[in-house]
Scaffold this active site. Structure first.
Site, PDB file in Angstrom:
ATOM      1  N   ARG A  35      11.692  -1.069  10.867  1.00 18.75           N
ATOM      2  CA  ARG A  35      10.671  -0.790  11.890  1.00 18.75           C
ATOM      3  C   ARG A  35      10.660  -1.914  12.927  1.00 18.75           C
ATOM      4  O   ARG A  35      10.754  -3.088  12.575  1.00 18.75           O
ATOM      5  CB  ARG A  35       9.295  -0.692  11.216  1.00 18.75           C
ATOM      6  CG  ARG A  35       9.056   0.635  10.539  1.00 18.75           C
ATOM      7  CD  ARG A  35       7.827   0.656   9.671  1.00 18.75           C
ATOM      8  NE  ARG A  35       6.625   0.059  10.249  1.00 18.75           N
ATOM      9  CZ  ARG A  35       5.453   0.016   9.638  1.00 18.75           C
ATOM     10  NH1 ARG A  35       5.309   0.549   8.433  1.00 18.75           N
ATOM     11  NH2 ARG A  35       4.416  -0.544  10.202  1.00 18.75           N
ATOM     12  N   LYS A  75       0.827  -1.218   0.000  1.00 18.73           N
ATOM     13  CA  LYS A  75       0.000   0.000   0.000  1.00 18.73           C
ATOM     14  C   LYS A  75       0.862   1.269   0.000  1.00 18.73           C
ATOM     15  O   LYS A  75       0.620   2.184  -0.785  1.00 18.73           O
ATOM     16  CB  LYS A  75      -0.934   0.022   1.231  1.00 18.73           C
ATOM     17  CG  LYS A  75      -1.888  -1.166   1.297  1.00 18.73           C
ATOM     18  CD  LYS A  75      -2.798  -1.094   2.510  1.00 18.73           C
ATOM     19  CE  LYS A  75      -2.081  -1.137   3.827  1.00 18.73           C
ATOM     20  NZ  LYS A  75      -1.340  -2.403   4.091  1.00 18.73           N
ATOM     21  N   ARG A  96       0.417  -8.788  13.470  1.00 21.50           N
ATOM     22  CA  ARG A  96      -0.259  -7.774  12.642  1.00 21.50           C
ATOM     23  C   ARG A  96      -1.082  -8.441  11.545  1.00 21.50           C
ATOM     24  O   ARG A  96      -2.151  -7.963  11.177  1.00 21.50           O
ATOM     25  CB  ARG A  96       0.776  -6.808  12.051  1.00 21.50           C
ATOM     26  CG  ARG A  96       1.289  -5.838  13.128  1.00 21.50           C
ATOM     27  CD  ARG A  96       2.585  -5.173  12.720  1.00 21.50           C
ATOM     28  NE  ARG A  96       2.468  -4.431  11.499  1.00 21.50           N
ATOM     29  CZ  ARG A  96       3.444  -4.262  10.622  1.00 21.50           C
ATOM     30  NH1 ARG A  96       4.626  -4.804  10.830  1.00 21.50           N
ATOM     31  NH2 ARG A  96       3.243  -3.552   9.546  1.00 21.50           N
ATOM     32  N   ARG A 123      11.804  -5.179   4.847  1.00 20.81           N
ATOM     33  CA  ARG A 123      11.507  -3.771   4.516  1.00 20.81           C
ATOM     34  C   ARG A 123      12.481  -2.828   5.231  1.00 20.81           C
ATOM     35  O   ARG A 123      12.797  -3.001   6.397  1.00 20.81           O
ATOM     36  CB  ARG A 123      10.075  -3.445   4.946  1.00 20.81           C
ATOM     37  CG  ARG A 123       9.724  -1.964   4.838  1.00 20.81           C
ATOM     38  CD  ARG A 123       8.242  -1.696   4.854  1.00 20.81           C
ATOM     39  NE  ARG A 123       7.587  -2.064   6.090  1.00 20.81           N
ATOM     40  CZ  ARG A 123       6.268  -2.004   6.285  1.00 20.81           C
ATOM     41  NH1 ARG A 123       5.471  -1.622   5.293  1.00 20.81           N
ATOM     42  NH2 ARG A 123       5.751  -2.340   7.437  1.00 20.81           N
ATOM     43  N   ARG A 132      -9.361   0.767   8.906  1.00 21.98           N
ATOM     44  CA  ARG A 132      -8.912  -0.596   9.206  1.00 21.98           C
ATOM     45  C   ARG A 132      -9.944  -1.365   9.999  1.00 21.98           C
ATOM     46  O   ARG A 132      -9.710  -2.537  10.324  1.00 21.98           O
ATOM     47  CB  ARG A 132      -7.628  -0.524  10.020  1.00 21.98           C
ATOM     48  CG  ARG A 132      -6.331  -0.835   9.256  1.00 21.98           C
ATOM     49  CD  ARG A 132      -5.211  -0.618  10.231  1.00 21.98           C
ATOM     50  NE  ARG A 132      -3.982  -1.263   9.968  1.00 21.98           N
ATOM     51  CZ  ARG A 132      -2.914  -0.682   9.437  1.00 21.98           C
ATOM     52  NH1 ARG A 132      -2.983   0.535   8.973  1.00 21.98           N
ATOM     53  NH2 ARG A 132      -1.789  -1.344   9.348  1.00 21.98           N
TER      54      ARG A 132
HETATM   55  P1  ADP Z   1       2.234  -1.899   3.160  1.00 24.68           P
HETATM   56  O1  ADP Z   1       2.244  -0.380   3.128  1.00 24.68           O
HETATM   57  O2  ADP Z   1       1.027  -2.480   2.513  1.00 24.68           O
HETATM   58  O3  ADP Z   1       2.484  -2.449   4.534  1.00 24.68           O
HETATM   59  P2  ADP Z   1       4.763  -1.627   1.718  1.00 24.68           P
HETATM   60  O4  ADP Z   1       4.431  -0.771   0.543  1.00 24.68           O
HETATM   61  O5  ADP Z   1       5.510  -0.972   2.843  1.00 24.68           O
HETATM   62  O6  ADP Z   1       3.446  -2.401   2.269  1.00 24.68           O
HETATM   63  O7  ADP Z   1       5.593  -2.882   1.171  1.00 24.68           O
HETATM   64  C1  ADP Z   1       6.102  -3.847   2.083  1.00 24.68           C
HETATM   65  C2  ADP Z   1       7.478  -4.316   1.581  1.00 24.68           C
HETATM   66  O8  ADP Z   1       7.309  -5.070   0.383  1.00 24.68           O
HETATM   67  C3  ADP Z   1       8.447  -3.197   1.252  1.00 24.68           C
HETATM   68  O9  ADP Z   1       9.743  -3.593   1.634  1.00 24.68           O
HETATM   69  C4  ADP Z   1       8.330  -3.045  -0.278  1.00 24.68           C
HETATM   70  O10 ADP Z   1       9.541  -2.586  -0.861  1.00 24.68           O
HETATM   71  C5  ADP Z   1       8.006  -4.466  -0.709  1.00 24.68           C
HETATM   72  N1  ADP Z   1       7.081  -4.524  -1.853  1.00 24.68           N
HETATM   73  C6  ADP Z   1       6.007  -3.728  -2.077  1.00 24.68           C
HETATM   74  N2  ADP Z   1       5.373  -4.103  -3.209  1.00 24.68           N
HETATM   75  C7  ADP Z   1       6.048  -5.167  -3.693  1.00 24.68           C
HETATM   76  C8  ADP Z   1       5.894  -5.994  -4.863  1.00 24.68           C
HETATM   77  N3  ADP Z   1       4.891  -5.812  -5.721  1.00 24.68           N
HETATM   78  N4  ADP Z   1       6.778  -6.992  -5.042  1.00 24.68           N
HETATM   79  C9  ADP Z   1       7.788  -7.190  -4.170  1.00 24.68           C
HETATM   80  N5  ADP Z   1       7.992  -6.453  -3.072  1.00 24.68           N
HETATM   81  C10 ADP Z   1       7.136  -5.443  -2.828  1.00 24.68           C
HETATM   82  P1  AMP Z   2       1.150   0.701   9.073  1.00 25.52           P
HETATM   83  O1  AMP Z   2       2.215   1.764   8.950  1.00 25.52           O
HETATM   84  O2  AMP Z   2      -0.045   0.953   8.210  1.00 25.52           O
HETATM   85  O3  AMP Z   2       1.713  -0.677   8.937  1.00 25.52           O
HETATM   86  O4  AMP Z   2       0.598   0.818  10.572  1.00 25.52           O
HETATM   87  C1  AMP Z   2       1.462   0.615  11.682  1.00 25.52           C
HETATM   88  C2  AMP Z   2       0.644   0.516  12.950  1.00 25.52           C
HETATM   89  O5  AMP Z   2      -0.036   1.748  13.205  1.00 25.52           O
HETATM   90  C3  AMP Z   2      -0.450  -0.553  12.989  1.00 25.52           C
HETATM   91  O6  AMP Z   2       0.053  -1.842  13.322  1.00 25.52           O
HETATM   92  C4  AMP Z   2      -1.366   0.021  14.080  1.00 25.52           C
HETATM   93  O7  AMP Z   2      -0.825  -0.197  15.371  1.00 25.52           O
HETATM   94  C5  AMP Z   2      -1.302   1.526  13.807  1.00 25.52           C
HETATM   95  N1  AMP Z   2      -2.352   1.945  12.847  1.00 25.52           N
HETATM   96  C6  AMP Z   2      -2.145   2.422  11.579  1.00 25.52           C
HETATM   97  N2  AMP Z   2      -3.316   2.707  10.998  1.00 25.52           N
HETATM   98  C7  AMP Z   2      -4.282   2.394  11.882  1.00 25.52           C
HETATM   99  C8  AMP Z   2      -5.699   2.416  11.869  1.00 25.52           C
HETATM  100  N3  AMP Z   2      -6.376   2.851  10.778  1.00 25.52           N
HETATM  101  N4  AMP Z   2      -6.373   2.011  12.968  1.00 25.52           N
HETATM  102  C9  AMP Z   2      -5.721   1.594  14.065  1.00 25.52           C
HETATM  103  N5  AMP Z   2      -4.389   1.509  14.146  1.00 25.52           N
HETATM  104  C10 AMP Z   2      -3.662   1.905  13.079  1.00 25.52           C
END
Ligand code: ADP
Ligand code: AMP
Length: 218
Positions: A162, A15, A173, A129, A90
Site C-alpha cells: 500500500r 486488526k 498515520r 506488509r 476512529r
Molecule cells: P491493522 O489492520 O491493524 O493495520 P494488519 O492486520 O494489517 O494491521 O497487520 C499489519 C502487519 O503486521 C501485516 O503485515 C501483518 O501480517 C503483520 N502482523 C499482524 N499481526 C501480527 C503479529 N501478531 N505479529 C507479527 N506480525 C503481525
Molecule cells: P486502514 O485500512 O484501516 O489502515 O485505513 C486506511 C485509511 O483509510 C486511513 O488512513 C484513513 O485515511 C481511511 N480510513 C479508514 N477508516 C477510517 C475511519 N473510520 N475514519 C476516517 N478515515 C478512515
C-alpha cells in the site's frame, strides 16, 4: 440479537489479520472501513474521489462520509447476525454515530478488543506488509510471508505494498491515531466494553486470546 465486535488498535496492530480469523470462526462479515474506501478509490466512485486525498496523505477521511458509508454497509442482509468492525470507529463522533446506527438494528457494541502493540513494532509491521489485490488478504514479508513471494496464498492474486505503508505516511498515520483514535480506549473502557489483548505476541497466540473473550453468536 446481532453481535457487533469493534477491533481497536493502532495502524499495524493486527486488526485486519485478526478480523479475518474471528470472522471465519464466528461466521460474521468483516467490515473494514479502509478496505471499503480502497474499493471505492479503485472503482473511481464519487466517494472514492472524495476520500483519495485523505488516504494518500494518511489523514482520516471526514466523519460524515465515513459514517454514511458504514451505515449503508451495516444495513445489508449479510450483517443480520452482526459484524466485526475493523478501523471504524476512529473518532469520538464516529463512536457516538455507531451507537445510533446499531440501535436502528436493535443492536449495540458487544465487546471492544483493544489489540495493544508496542509502538516501536508498528513501523516494521506496516512497511513490511503485503496486501492482496483481489480480497485484501494480509501478509508480512518476515512475520507472515506468503508461500510464493508476491502471490496471495488464498486466491493467487497479486500482492502489493500500500502506498500509505511507506515510512513517512506510516509515521503520520500513527500520529493521527494517537491524537484522534486513542481517546476511544477510555470511551469504551468507561462503558465496560474494553478487553485488552496482548498484540505483540505471534499472530496465532493473539487469535487464541481473542477467541477466548468473544461472545457467542446465534
Ligand atoms: P491493522 O489492520 O491493524 O493495520 P494488519 O492486520 O494489517 O494491521 O497487520 C499489519 C502487519 O503486521 C501485516 O503485515 C501483518 O501480517 C503483520 N502482523 C499482524 N499481526 C501480527 C503479529 N501478531 N505479529 C507479527 N506480525 C503481525
Ligand atoms: P486502514 O485500512 O484501516 O489502515 O485505513 C486506511 C485509511 O483509510 C486511513 O488512513 C484513513 O485515511 C481511511 N480510513 C479508514 N477508516 C477510517 C475511519 N473510520 N475514519 C476516517 N478515515 C478512515
Amino acid at each position: 440479537m446481532p453481535v457487533y465486535i469493534v477491533l481497536l488498535g493502532a495502524p499495524g496492530a493486527g486488526k485486519g489479520t485478526q478480523a479475518a480469523a474471528i470472522c471465519e470462526h464466528l461466521d460474521l462479515p468483516h467490515i473494514s472501513s479502509g478496505n471499503i474506501f480502497r474499493e471505492n478509490i479503485n472503482n473511481r466512485t464519487d466517494l472514492g474521489k472524495t476520500a483519495k486525498s485523505f488516504l494518500d496523505s494518511g489523514d482520516l477521511a471526514p466523519d460524515n462520509i465515513t459514517i454514511a458509508m458504514i451505515r449503508e454497509r451495516l444495513s445489508r442482509e449479510d450483517c443480520s447476525r452482526g459484524a466485526v468492525l475493523d478501523g471504524f470507529p476512529r473518532t469520538p463522533t464516529q463512536a457516538l454515530a455507531l451507537d445510533e446506527i446499531l440501535s436502528e438494528f436493535q443492536g449495540k457494541v458487544d465487546v471492544v478488543p483493544f489489540i495493544e502493540v508496542e509502538e516501536n513494532l508498528l513501523i516494521a509491521r506496516l512497511t513490511g506488509r503485503w496486501t492482496c489485490r483481489a480480497k485484501g488478504h494480509i501478509f508480512h514479508e518476515i512475520n507472515n510471508p506468503p508461500q510464493e513471494p508476491g502471490i496471495c496464498d488464498f486466491d493467487g492474486s497479486e500482492l502489493f505494498q500500500r502506498e500509505d505503508d511507506e515510512a513517512e505516511t506510516v509515521a503520520k498515520r500513527i500520529r493521527v491515531y494517537l491524537e484522534q483514535t486513542k481517546p476511544l480506549i477510555d470511551f469504551f473502557d468507561d462503558k465496560g466494553l474494553l478487553k485488552v489483548i496482548e498484540g505483540s505476541q505471534p499472530i496465532r497466540q493473539v487469535t487464541a486470546e481473542l477467541l477466548s473473550i468473544l461472545p457467542k453468536v446465534s
